[in-house]
Design a protein around this motif. Structure first.
Motif, PDB file in Angstrom:
ATOM      1  N   VAL A 270       0.828  -1.209   0.000  1.00 31.37           N
ATOM      2  CA  VAL A 270       0.000   0.000   0.000  1.00 31.37           C
ATOM      3  C   VAL A 270       0.861   1.256   0.000  1.00 31.37           C
ATOM      4  O   VAL A 270       0.635   2.196  -0.773  1.00 31.37           O
ATOM      5  CB  VAL A 270      -0.953  -0.009   1.215  1.00 31.37           C
ATOM      6  CG1 VAL A 270      -1.637   1.345   1.381  1.00 31.37           C
ATOM      7  CG2 VAL A 270      -1.995  -1.106   1.062  1.00 31.37           C
TER       8      VAL A 270
ATOM      9  N   CYS B 289      -4.179  -0.382  -5.686  1.00 27.98           N
ATOM     10  CA  CYS B 289      -4.159  -1.543  -4.780  1.00 27.98           C
ATOM     11  C   CYS B 289      -5.445  -2.359  -4.929  1.00 27.98           C
ATOM     12  O   CYS B 289      -6.286  -2.424  -4.018  1.00 27.98           O
ATOM     13  CB  CYS B 289      -3.964  -1.114  -3.333  1.00 27.98           C
ATOM     14  SG  CYS B 289      -2.403  -0.238  -3.036  1.00 27.98           S
TER      15      CYS B 289
ATOM     16  N   ASP C 213      -4.003  -5.250 -10.502  1.00 24.26           N
ATOM     17  CA  ASP C 213      -3.742  -3.819 -10.494  1.00 24.26           C
ATOM     18  C   ASP C 213      -3.835  -3.235 -11.899  1.00 24.26           C
ATOM     19  O   ASP C 213      -4.377  -2.144 -12.099  1.00 24.26           O
ATOM     20  CB  ASP C 213      -2.354  -3.541  -9.906  1.00 24.26           C
ATOM     21  CG  ASP C 213      -2.328  -3.667  -8.396  1.00 24.26           C
ATOM     22  OD1 ASP C 213      -3.382  -3.406  -7.782  1.00 24.26           O
ATOM     23  OD2 ASP C 213      -1.275  -4.006  -7.848  1.00 24.26           O
TER      24      ASP C 213
END
Length: 257
Positions: A22, A171, A189
């Motif tokens: 992240v 993400c 992604d």
């Protein structure tokens, strides 16, 4: 105050594969946004473990909040003068603040006209939001926060006269803690940003503070009064007054004789 005291479990979670995944996406996204924002003063509120101002070129850049920061402060009562900051970065502050509305009001107060705010948050309408719903009772970071949807956050910003500049989402991998699954599902992604752009686990919103200018409108009666004051005393005929000499009565009579 240490990072673990400011946000319980934050430091440990950032060291997990999911936390690094992240943070890598958010740092890359924010770096691209702040690189082209100019001014004099920039501040990052919260999340001192990451430096979201590293790509910015303002002369004064610092981190404030709790933990390993340059300035310890309450985010709901910022110790900055009104209209004094050019850029404020809020990485995962609103979803863990007791009064997120007040935090945003303070940000609006301290920003100059046309100042910038960049907000990073967890998206409740995503696979991360689903994980939060399933793990909410455990109270661990970051699943215990009150996630704000991008639409709701943009409504709040609009009420404070902010103009939305850029919104990005990333993400898309499910919130799994194993690095091998994050790597294997990395294709999500690429597909998610194209086919499901609002479904990323985290989002970054860039907004600009707009201050509407004031224009004085003079009353209509005042404009008429000025027009009358400038008008000639003689009767207005719509053109240039006739100023040629007039003949007297005697001259007219002599002519008839």
């Amino acid at each position: 105050m240490s990072p673990s005291e400011s946000f319980p479990g934050l430091h440990a979670w950032l060291d997990t594969p999911l936390g690094r995944y992240v943070m890598a996406w958010e740092e890359s996204c924010v770096d691209a946004l702040v690189a082209d924002i100019f001014g004099y003063n920039a501040v990052q509120l919260g999340l001192p473990e990451a430096d979201f101002l590293r790509a910015n070129r303002m002369p004064l850049r610092f981190r404030a909040g709790a933990g390993e920061v340059q300035l310890e402060t309450d985010l709901e009562a910022l110790p900055f003068a009104a209209n004094s900051l050019d850029l404020v970065v809020l990485p995962h502050v609103l979803e863990f603040a007791g009064h997120p509305h007040q935090v945003l009001r303070e940000v609006e107060r301290v920003l100059v006209a046309d100042g910038h705010v960049i907000i990073a948050g967890f998206n409740p309408l995503s696979l991360f939001g689903l994980r939060r719903t399933l793990a909410r009772e455990c109270g661990a970071y970051p699943w215990h926060g009150q996630y704000l949807s991008p639409g709701r956050l943009k409504d709040w910003l609009a009420l404070l006269s902010f103009e939305i500049g850029t919104q990005r989402s990333g993400c898309f991998v499910p919130a799994m803690e194993q690095q091998k699954w994050i790597d294997r599902l990395g294709l999500l992604d690429r597909a998610g940003s194209r086919w499901w752009p609002i479904g990323g686990g985290v989002y970054v919103i860039h907004a600009i503070k707009r201050v509407h200018g004031m224009r004085l409108i003079m009353p209509r009666w005042d404009r008429k009064a000025r027009a009358r004051a400038l008008a000639p005393i003689i009767q207005r005929t719509g053109g240039i007054p006739d100023t040629s000499p007039r003949k007297t009565t005697d001259e007219n009579d002599f002519g008839r004789d």
